[in-house]
Design a protein around this motif. Structure first.
Motif, PDB file in Angstrom:
ATOM      1  N   HIS A 168      41.256  36.267  38.053  1.00  0.00           N
ATOM      2  CA  HIS A 168      42.039  37.077  37.109  1.00  0.00           C
ATOM      3  C   HIS A 168      41.314  38.377  36.750  1.00  0.00           C
ATOM      4  O   HIS A 168      41.908  39.462  36.760  1.00  0.00           O
ATOM      5  N   LEU A 169      40.023  38.257  36.429  1.00  0.00           N
ATOM      6  CA  LEU A 169      39.291  39.449  35.978  1.00  0.00           C
ATOM      7  C   LEU A 169      38.999  40.395  37.132  1.00  0.00           C
ATOM      8  O   LEU A 169      39.048  41.624  36.974  1.00  0.00           O
ATOM      9  N   LEU A 170      38.705  39.849  38.293  1.00  0.00           N
ATOM     10  CA  LEU A 170      38.467  40.723  39.444  1.00  0.00           C
ATOM     11  C   LEU A 170      39.734  41.496  39.760  1.00  0.00           C
ATOM     12  O   LEU A 170      39.697  42.713  39.998  1.00  0.00           O
ATOM     13  N   LYS A 171      40.869  40.788  39.751  1.00  0.00           N
ATOM     14  CA  LYS A 171      42.146  41.434  40.077  1.00  0.00           C
ATOM     15  C   LYS A 171      42.465  42.539  39.061  1.00  0.00           C
ATOM     16  O   LYS A 171      42.893  43.630  39.422  1.00  0.00           O
TER      17      LYS A 171
ATOM     18  N   LEU B 139      31.103  38.494  38.074  1.00  0.00           N
ATOM     19  CA  LEU B 139      31.472  39.058  36.775  1.00  0.00           C
ATOM     20  C   LEU B 139      30.321  39.742  36.039  1.00  0.00           C
ATOM     21  O   LEU B 139      30.567  40.497  35.090  1.00  0.00           O
ATOM     22  N   HIS B 140      29.057  39.507  36.443  1.00  0.00           N
ATOM     23  CA  HIS B 140      27.934  39.871  35.551  1.00  0.00           C
ATOM     24  C   HIS B 140      27.929  41.343  35.162  1.00  0.00           C
ATOM     25  O   HIS B 140      27.588  41.676  34.031  1.00  0.00           O
ATOM     26  N   ASP B 141      28.273  42.223  36.065  1.00  0.00           N
ATOM     27  CA  ASP B 141      28.245  43.654  35.748  1.00  0.00           C
ATOM     28  C   ASP B 141      29.649  44.265  35.741  1.00  0.00           C
ATOM     29  O   ASP B 141      29.783  45.488  35.715  1.00  0.00           O
ATOM     30  N   LEU B 142      30.664  43.406  35.780  1.00  0.00           N
ATOM     31  CA  LEU B 142      32.026  43.943  35.888  1.00  0.00           C
ATOM     32  C   LEU B 142      32.387  44.823  34.681  1.00  0.00           C
ATOM     33  O   LEU B 142      33.186  45.743  34.781  1.00  0.00           O
ATOM     34  N   GLY B 143      31.731  44.558  33.540  1.00  0.00           N
ATOM     35  CA  GLY B 143      31.947  45.401  32.361  1.00  0.00           C
ATOM     36  C   GLY B 143      31.578  46.854  32.611  1.00  0.00           C
ATOM     37  O   GLY B 143      31.938  47.728  31.821  1.00  0.00           O
TER      38      GLY B 143
ATOM     39  N   GLY C  37      28.388  48.276  25.317  1.00  0.00           N
ATOM     40  CA  GLY C  37      27.631  47.861  26.507  1.00  0.00           C
ATOM     41  C   GLY C  37      28.404  46.880  27.376  1.00  0.00           C
ATOM     42  O   GLY C  37      29.231  46.110  26.887  1.00  0.00           O
ATOM     43  N   HIS C  38      28.077  46.857  28.676  1.00  0.00           N
ATOM     44  CA  HIS C  38      28.873  46.067  29.617  1.00  0.00           C
ATOM     45  C   HIS C  38      28.779  44.576  29.373  1.00  0.00           C
ATOM     46  O   HIS C  38      29.696  43.832  29.695  1.00  0.00           O
ATOM     47  N   ILE C  39      27.679  44.111  28.801  1.00  0.00           N
ATOM     48  CA  ILE C  39      27.546  42.677  28.569  1.00  0.00           C
ATOM     49  C   ILE C  39      28.562  42.197  27.535  1.00  0.00           C
ATOM     50  O   ILE C  39      29.333  41.265  27.775  1.00  0.00           O
ATOM     51  N   SER C  40      28.585  42.851  26.385  1.00  0.00           N
ATOM     52  CA  SER C  40      29.514  42.420  25.342  1.00  0.00           C
ATOM     53  C   SER C  40      30.970  42.691  25.744  1.00  0.00           C
ATOM     54  O   SER C  40      31.878  41.933  25.380  1.00  0.00           O
TER      55      SER C  40
END
Lengths: 319, 319, 319, 319, 319, 319
Positions: C134-137, C192-196, C217-220
């Protein structure tokens, strides 16, 4: 010869010879090339900028060339700098000699060797004595020439030998006060602690780090040398391990380059004596041109401190 | 033989044989002596207290003795403890054998040696290959027995060899992904990086640090050994320095025991691979008895963290 | 087209096209304005100074303009710099295209997407699989374009996707060696780790931090996105928490930006794999122009170390 | 009812009721089991040891049971401890009620809610106001019950609400002194900063961390909640980011759990106010039983300091 | 008079008077001398470079001279800089007065003195009151003039008095919220905490550190002064020690200059209040010229952070 | 009298008199009270446990009582402990005297005073000389009795004077080697550096910290005393500041209790000499009972190190 660059103050006019210790080319913000020269005489060195230099200048004013110069000692961002009025390379006519431009220890190599040999002679433990003598003899020539470091302290010809001789004197005093100290071990540690620098450093002049120095370092070099010496001399006692430990731990902590902390009393004392002599040397250097009531330049290797010379102290000598 | 102490849960009754790994006498707050025993079988070990022990007990229940015991696995301050109901020393009648109580690597020494020999065989640089082969051969017997550490990770018989074999596998994978890696150097670094432990540690069972281990350490020991090997083999190329640098820097930082930080790519990779295999081993140990949805005991060497096993993971095996 | 700026050595003459990546005005110490240009081609970039520039120059030579230039690769304070002899903006006549001047990952986006999709396809846990897919898409387009960072490592178009693909490969190797690893979790964490960063960074070219990147920040960002995805997909299992923990802890420590340290094995492994791929990328960059026997430029993000290329290694490729 | 355990001195005899807050079994060095009980009344709690307990005792004296006890307040290693003379569980005959044994905030929940509602009412920025009101309302019930922490400060029923009310008062004072402060933002930050604790902590009594608290933590929980609230309320302004930043940064530093340092003035002020109220609460607790001229117990969360009550200050109240 | 340099934006043309606060000579990379001037008016100051200056310029444009200048506000490396078009010294004809160019506290000294005197008047403990009054009176003149620091915060005429008055206000608010605070002690601590700066700093204008400031520091100076005051006033109670402790510990930690950490509640509160007022002052300075949606210059004394002004905040005043 | 507790080994039977230095009551895990006694003679002290003590025992065996004891030296957790077989209080019949049980410096107070007086006599700077003489005279009685610390080093009667005398000897040696050292300053710094301990510590026996010691500390106490002395003696030169700086900075760093780092050469030397003598004393204490080839107990104040006595060193004396 003049009184020497190390004793000149801001504002003094200079007309003298210098040895170029290093010359690095840069590009000024007006797009023109310039040279940053480190000029030295027998007392010390000073930076100078040669602005707008031509390709010929670059070829002429390079490392190890002796030049004649008119200039003035100035100050830039808290450090001294030579402002060049005119500069020319020297020829045979000038009758100058590179050996006269090199800063050396205040004692003669032969005298220092005598002092160290005497300390070895006094040792009672034959294993310690034989290893120390063997390694000193093996590296004697280089040992008497190499500085103790590329900068910071004892960074002059024979600096390492001079550092060792000073440390031996401190060790003797401490041994008088604390009679349980094992002087065989302590003297051997002092003589050998930085001996690996004969392989870590490139040589007495314009000193830099060798590849071995960068990848291995003088501490590990000397630990291997002791192992090898013990093997050649067929020595197997615990003295070998203990001597290696003294060398290994003499920086005191992991973050200062020692893979083991000192766990033998003489190892801790070696570390403290090394520290004292290095710091005394750095503070003396920092304060030697400072007037009473003034602060020195900052000393990087001592937490970037600037030292104060009390107003009731003597002004610097003018020789 | 039972399923082994490593796989038993709190509350389980135990009736089996154990080897006493160590026995330390203490005085309880009621003034009576007691023994703290570390009991081991082929899967791991557990602490036990023998309260109110007599002088005969002290003489009987000492290190390397095999005992028969009735007890129950309990928990004290977050760690497992064997509560002893009865305990007796064994005799010839019990037909037990000390070799059956020692935890070993999951691979046979001969198989591990094959894998390592293969890696040496594949090396193309003759200097690196000869030094590695020479040193492995010199210490082969001890290398195949010694643990990788006295505690924390791979602390079992042949632990070092097993650690090396695992690291070689990771190295092969990384070399596939990053083809510019010099595998000769990397494999040699892996094989030699902890080889100094054959002199740093006392041996495969009830392992402690030797005096040489405490004063010098396995890193400096191996740097000297490489120097010596190069001399014996008359090898003079830069490979010697580079190999020494890999050993010297494999702990990564001064405060972790490396007097030089890695400045060669393969040295940095060696440090990372060592780190991965050690941490995987520690986490696996910590989690192996943990039920899904629970946290493990704290792992001292990993910042004292307690690890969580997600509820959707498998429960521990029960063999 | 030339072999590319990334492969040119000091002293080489250059006559080619460049894209201006950024142009910053300064005032020289002679009081005249100058421009600091970052010039790029498809292989990398280099700094250049345009001294004594006119107001017209300032208007002409700005970001995203393609120029034609004669110059020479020089070195200033240990870093490369282009010395400009002449420079002119291009016109339609030059037939140059901005897409040809942008550095990209060595793999095509479609191929990288295939690899990642395959990893998702292999997942067995439906909750983990659905959230990841879902998140990648949702962010697919930006994910395939964005760099992994503004500098340091993988700082090129599609850098993030390339970083993810490399990490997946390492993960597969480690899972072979350590079969208890939960690859569903580990692959999902990697993807997903850096997808933010698709919200933290401004985009693929001339990348900077967004306000959201600076404040959150990308983590939060990604932790919130996982919460939102789980809600939309009506997933309530512990997998949601565990995935969030992997993202949250992947920098490893509070001082590196992770508000929780890893307490799940796969979280620790994710952190180590991220570290390896980033460091390999940085070391490769640092060493790619270095001759055997030389040291690289200093690498800021690796404790400012300078890396050595052994004399027995291959010289850099010349394409 | 007695004056309460929090106000009793070493040496006082006690005959009263207590609630057992927790009961942990241990094994004494004489091999016999004992219970470590935490006994509480409405003013605080005290540790007690029940030596040589039987299996029946273990079953009887467990968490949440009210007991009647004769004993004496003693001191052990600098901390107070109840020495038990006799102890018995209570029955309906004793007419005691669990609600009477729980320590609560000194203000009624309704009054605290009024104060907080008033602060929200005063906000002028509608986005900030709506998000704050929405989240408070969503978690209102738990918010009014939960403590601010499991130990250290405000570790009592309604402790979080009391902490928020105190912080709002400090904020109002500072806003009077520094009129440029944005009180909308600051009040919202105060109300929401620890609201995630309603999911991080298990509840008002015998509070522990939930799995979500351990893996994610209240900071990240609340950042996600704000994102979700903004979505539900269809708010898109920068206020969302800024509020998230305040929550994210309120621990001040990475090593204290904040993945971003405060970069908005109100975020920094929020951090300072949180700090003041927590420390005032801890120092008040530490000093409340201390006589003038004495030092307090050590306060772990304040660098393990022991605080001094000057001889010219008032002695503790005796109610 | 213009609106003041503190409120001017990049790009604004300036034609006005300035006081030269300091003038330092440098040598440009073209070999020519230049002056770095700090120009000030009653609102703040700005750096300017005077390129290619003659010896006459050096003699003319020195510290404490008022000049008339045409220029433009520019930006260089993220800091504002005045670009000088023309500059001339002023004469009697210009009718300018040095007092008009000095930045001062926003309150009149007499008013600040009233506030402080009132706080002393309210004290009930006669020992604390007498010592505080005695020391304030002794240094009253200098106290009302000196800044609170040479840079960072409250670095203007009467800055220390203004800092004290602000801190007293915060203290009053906190005492309302936490009624057990000893306001006598807290007020006295606030009034005296930095009073040693009248001896540590050289005076109100172009402030530097005195020798006593560098060697001893304001903390130790004031501890000695309290000892001396107590002796003169024949006060012997514990109040003397406690007041000295407040001064000694108000920096909070050894590495911040306090040889003792606070171990009295009012000492901890003093440290926190000092911190708040200093940080509020620094953040206000940093943000006062920043437009909504922009970040400030970096603030060195606050971990080098750059602060963000939210887009929904007010733009800076334009007076 | 026996050879003294400091020289007894594990396993030795003891039948002798001891002074109880401190007696602390505890409760054992069997619920019974016990006493932890520190027993001392003129050579040192040892811990002992008196299990199951009655109320009479508590009243009998308290601090400053001399007892007669049968027991055995045992080891518990790496530290020595006296195992008591029988113990009784002494009466007049025993003819024992408290003065015989106190450990003192190896030199007589009068002799140490002579050495120090001689150093003062040799000073040439009258300001330094007068201040030093004045302060020594003022505190002479206490100075000759007080230990240098409550634990760690020189923790015996007259320990401070002995520490000062040793430091003066080191200083004299260093002044011979580094003739530019100002011995007036250095000797004065040594004599005064810890003189504040006469107010920081409670006295020569069973030494603890005074309130003044805890709140202010010996460094700040002595800085005030120098200020006061200078005032009484009407001395105004820079010597006062410089002496205060030496005292202030002699711990070397903020985190070690010095609010200023040393910025005068003699201050740095004072710090180094203090360090050497303290460490020599600690290492001698640690090693005095250690057999060659063994490691000492851990030394807390030296990074918790355990020191090794080489096998080729002498065994401890047996007197």
């Amino acid at each position: 010869m003049s009184k020497g660059i190390r004793f000149q103050q801001v504002g003094e006019k200079v007309e003298t010879y210098f040895l170029i210790k290093s010359a690095v080319k840069g590009v000024a913000s007006n797009g023109k090339p310039f040279l940053t020269l480190i000029l030295s005489d027998h007392t010390g060195d000073i930076e100078a900028k040669l602005w707008g230099c031509s390709p010929e200048d670059e070829a002429t004013f390079c490392s190890q060339v002796i030049v004649h110069l008119h200039g003035e000692v100035a100050e830039y961002r808290g450090r001294l700098q030579m402002k060049i009025s005119s500069i020319r390379p020297t020829s045979a006519m000038d009758q100058v000699n590179i050996a006269d431009f090199v800063r050396s220890a205040p004692l003669a190599p032969a005298d220092m060797l005598d002092e160290i040999t005497q300390a070895i002679f006094e040792m009672k433990n034959p294993n310690i004595q034989r290893i120390t003598r063997h390694l000193l003899k093996k590296h004697q020539q280089a040992f008497l020439e190499v500085p103790a470091a590329t900068k910071n302290h004892h960074e002059f010809v024979s600096g390492l030998a001079y550092h060792v001789v000073s440390m031996l004197k401190i060790a003797k005093s401490l041994a008088d006060l604390y009679p349980t100290l094992d002087t065989d071990l302590l003297y051997a540690g002092i003589i050998l602690h930085d001996l690996g620098k004969v392989r870590e450093l490139s040589g007495p002049i314009d000193t830099s780090y060798t590849l071995e120095g960068k990848l291995i370092g003088h501490i590990s070099i000397m630990v291997s040398e002791i192992a090898e010496a013990a093997k050649e001399l067929a020595i197997e006692g615990e003295e070998v391990l203990v001597l290696q430990h003294l060398i290994l731990s003499h920086h005191g902590k992991g973050e200062w380059g020692s893979p083991k902390v000192p766990v033998i009393r003489e190892a801790e004392v070696l570390h403290m004596i090394d520290n004292i002599d290095a710091k005394m040397n750095m503070m003396d250097r920092a304060l030697e041109r400072v007037q009473p009531g003034d602060f020195s330049e900052r000393v990087m290797a001592m937490d970037n401190r600037s030292f104060y010379k009390p107003a009731f102290h003597e002004p610097p000598l003018d020789f």
